[in-house]
Scaffold this motif. Structure first.
Motif, PDB file in Angstrom:
ATOM      1  N   GLU A  17       0.829  -1.210   0.000  1.00  0.00           N
ATOM      2  CA  GLU A  17       0.000   0.000   0.000  1.00  0.00           C
ATOM      3  C   GLU A  17       0.863   1.260   0.000  1.00  0.00           C
ATOM      4  N   VAL A  18       1.931   1.255   0.790  1.00  0.00           N
ATOM      5  CA  VAL A  18       2.843   2.407   0.818  1.00  0.00           C
ATOM      6  C   VAL A  18       3.519   2.546  -0.544  1.00  0.00           C
ATOM      7  N   TYR A  19       3.943   1.420  -1.102  1.00  0.00           N
ATOM      8  CA  TYR A  19       4.569   1.424  -2.429  1.00  0.00           C
ATOM      9  C   TYR A  19       3.612   2.019  -3.472  1.00  0.00           C
ATOM     10  N   ASN A  23       4.336   5.239  -5.662  1.00  0.00           N
ATOM     11  CA  ASN A  23       4.401   5.029  -7.097  1.00  0.00           C
ATOM     12  C   ASN A  23       3.501   6.021  -7.841  1.00  0.00           C
ATOM     13  N   GLU A  24       2.327   6.282  -7.323  1.00  0.00           N
ATOM     14  CA  GLU A  24       1.424   7.259  -7.953  1.00  0.00           C
ATOM     15  C   GLU A  24       2.015   8.658  -7.919  1.00  0.00           C
ATOM     16  N   VAL A  25       2.614   9.035  -6.799  1.00  0.00           N
ATOM     17  CA  VAL A  25       3.264  10.345  -6.700  1.00  0.00           C
ATOM     18  C   VAL A  25       4.401  10.423  -7.725  1.00  0.00           C
ATOM     19  N   ALA A  26       5.177   9.365  -7.830  1.00  0.00           N
ATOM     20  CA  ALA A  26       6.305   9.339  -8.773  1.00  0.00           C
ATOM     21  C   ALA A  26       5.821   9.452 -10.211  1.00  0.00           C
ATOM     22  N   LYS A  27       4.756   8.750 -10.561  1.00  0.00           N
ATOM     23  CA  LYS A  27       4.234   8.797 -11.932  1.00  0.00           C
ATOM     24  C   LYS A  27       3.789  10.207 -12.302  1.00  0.00           C
ATOM     25  N   ARG A  28       3.118  10.872 -11.381  1.00  0.00           N
ATOM     26  CA  ARG A  28       2.701  12.260 -11.642  1.00  0.00           C
ATOM     27  C   ARG A  28       3.917  13.148 -11.887  1.00  0.00           C
ATOM     28  N   LYS A  29       4.943  12.953 -11.066  1.00  0.00           N
ATOM     29  CA  LYS A  29       6.165  13.741 -11.191  1.00  0.00           C
ATOM     30  C   LYS A  29       6.850  13.463 -12.527  1.00  0.00           C
ATOM     31  N   ILE A  30       6.933  12.214 -12.902  1.00  0.00           N
ATOM     32  CA  ILE A  30       7.626  11.810 -14.130  1.00  0.00           C
ATOM     33  C   ILE A  30       6.993  12.461 -15.353  1.00  0.00           C
ATOM     34  N   VAL A  31       5.679  12.355 -15.482  1.00  0.00           N
ATOM     35  CA  VAL A  31       5.038  12.857 -16.701  1.00  0.00           C
ATOM     36  C   VAL A  31       5.091  14.377 -16.798  1.00  0.00           C
ATOM     37  N   THR A  32       5.248  15.057 -15.671  1.00  0.00           N
ATOM     38  CA  THR A  32       5.349  16.519 -15.742  1.00  0.00           C
ATOM     39  C   THR A  32       6.770  16.972 -16.058  1.00  0.00           C
ATOM     40  N   GLN A  33       7.760  16.115 -15.864  1.00  0.00           N
ATOM     41  CA  GLN A  33       9.161  16.502 -16.098  1.00  0.00           C
ATOM     42  C   GLN A  33       9.618  16.258 -17.533  1.00  0.00           C
ATOM     43  N   VAL A  34       8.907  15.434 -18.273  1.00  0.00           N
ATOM     44  CA  VAL A  34       9.351  15.071 -19.615  1.00  0.00           C
ATOM     45  C   VAL A  34       8.952  16.153 -20.615  1.00  0.00           C
ATOM     46  N   ASP A  35       9.921  16.592 -21.395  1.00  0.00           N
ATOM     47  CA  ASP A  35       9.698  17.594 -22.438  1.00  0.00           C
ATOM     48  C   ASP A  35       9.186  16.883 -23.689  1.00  0.00           C
ATOM     49  N   ILE A  60      11.383   3.733  -1.129  1.00  0.00           N
ATOM     50  CA  ILE A  60      10.358   2.699  -1.378  1.00  0.00           C
ATOM     51  C   ILE A  60      10.485   2.167  -2.802  1.00  0.00           C
ATOM     52  N   LEU A  61      10.559   3.067  -3.779  1.00  0.00           N
ATOM     53  CA  LEU A  61      10.657   2.633  -5.168  1.00  0.00           C
ATOM     54  C   LEU A  61      12.022   1.997  -5.459  1.00  0.00           C
ATOM     55  N   ALA A  62      13.060   2.440  -4.750  1.00  0.00           N
ATOM     56  CA  ALA A  62      14.378   1.832  -4.933  1.00  0.00           C
ATOM     57  C   ALA A  62      14.350   0.363  -4.522  1.00  0.00           C
ATOM     58  N   GLU A  63      13.594   0.045  -3.499  1.00  0.00           N
ATOM     59  CA  GLU A  63      13.452  -1.369  -3.096  1.00  0.00           C
ATOM     60  C   GLU A  63      12.837  -2.182  -4.228  1.00  0.00           C
ATOM     61  N   ASP A  83      -4.436  -2.353 -14.231  1.00  0.00           N
ATOM     62  CA  ASP A  83      -4.370  -1.048 -13.572  1.00  0.00           C
ATOM     63  C   ASP A  83      -3.443  -0.085 -14.287  1.00  0.00           C
ATOM     64  N   TRP A  84      -2.416  -0.601 -14.945  1.00  0.00           N
ATOM     65  CA  TRP A  84      -1.465   0.268 -15.634  1.00  0.00           C
ATOM     66  C   TRP A  84      -2.172   1.102 -16.695  1.00  0.00           C
ATOM     67  N   GLN A  85      -3.308   0.606 -17.210  1.00  0.00           N
ATOM     68  CA  GLN A  85      -4.031   1.348 -18.239  1.00  0.00           C
ATOM     69  C   GLN A  85      -4.708   2.592 -17.684  1.00  0.00           C
ATOM     70  N   ASN A  86      -4.817   2.681 -16.366  1.00  0.00           N
ATOM     71  CA  ASN A  86      -5.419   3.848 -15.735  1.00  0.00           C
ATOM     72  C   ASN A  86      -4.368   4.787 -15.149  1.00  0.00           C
ATOM     73  N   SER A  87      -3.109   4.524 -15.463  1.00  0.00           N
ATOM     74  CA  SER A  87      -2.043   5.297 -14.844  1.00  0.00           C
ATOM     75  C   SER A  87      -1.682   6.529 -15.672  1.00  0.00           C
ATOM     76  N   PHE A  88      -0.967   7.424 -15.018  1.00  0.00           N
ATOM     77  CA  PHE A  88      -0.480   8.631 -15.690  1.00  0.00           C
ATOM     78  C   PHE A  88       0.504   8.270 -16.795  1.00  0.00           C
ATOM     79  N   VAL A  89       1.287   7.225 -16.564  1.00  0.00           N
ATOM     80  CA  VAL A  89       2.269   6.789 -17.551  1.00  0.00           C
ATOM     81  C   VAL A  89       1.570   6.318 -18.822  1.00  0.00           C
ATOM     82  N   TYR A  90       0.534   5.523 -18.658  1.00  0.00           N
ATOM     83  CA  TYR A  90      -0.227   5.016 -19.802  1.00  0.00           C
ATOM     84  C   TYR A  90      -0.862   6.178 -20.566  1.00  0.00           C
TER      85      TYR A  90
END
Length: 156
Positions: A17-19, A23-35, A60-63, A83-90
């Motif tokens: 659950e913590v992961y 992971n959701e916070v990281a995905k949001r961050k990732i998609v906003t950083q990519v040019d 957590i993600l490093a683990e 679930d990946w189909q509902n993600s920010f990355v997808y």
């Protein structure tokens, strides 16, 4: 500690659950950083590099990224494989692949489902990185992504 087990059946479930939240916070961050104004190849390269860097920066993600047992635990706890189909990355990939097809940078004879399956194969490879025994795994992943983008790109 007993109160936790009222809501969770194990430490592994708590970690999962913590992961998921991290992971959701990281995905949001990732998609906003990519040019996305770069070429498809540069966009995907930056996308993958950002995913790897973000994964290494979060304990957590490093683990998940570095520990085979943790990676397996997360896969075991993933109840809905779609679930990946509902993600920010997808969503990021769909939006950009559509745009690249519309402006003629990506082939139109390969449908969206197949195109996304090609990119999803990078996730499958990532889930089996320890089996590759590659010391330069991030570089291998980047090369595979380049080859996928090259295969999807319209040749001039």
């Amino acid at each position: 500690m007993g109160t936790f087990y009222k809501y969770y059946s194990s430490k592994e479930e708590i970690f999962y659950e913590v992961y998921q939240a991290e992971n959701e916070v990281a995905k949001r961050k990732i998609v906003t950083q990519v040019d996305t104004n770069q070429s498809p190849k540069e966009t995907i390269k930056q996308f993958i590099t950002t995913i790897i860097q973000t994964s290494k920066q979060s304990p957590i993600l490093a683990e998940w990224y570095q520990n085979t047992e943790v990676s397996q635990l997360i896969r075991d706890y993933d109840k809905n494989e779609d679930d990946w189909q509902n993600s920010f990355v997808y969503s990021f990939l769909v939006k950009n692949v559509q745009r690249w097809q519309e402006i003629g940078e990506f082939r139109q004879d390969i449908d969206m489902e197949t195109t996304l399956a090609l990119f999803n194969s990078l996730v499958v490879v990532d889930n089996h990185k320890e089996e590759m025994r590659a010391n330069n795994y991030p570089h291998v992943l980047e090369l595979l992504a380049d080859m996928i983008v090259d295969g999807l790109s319209v040749k001039e």
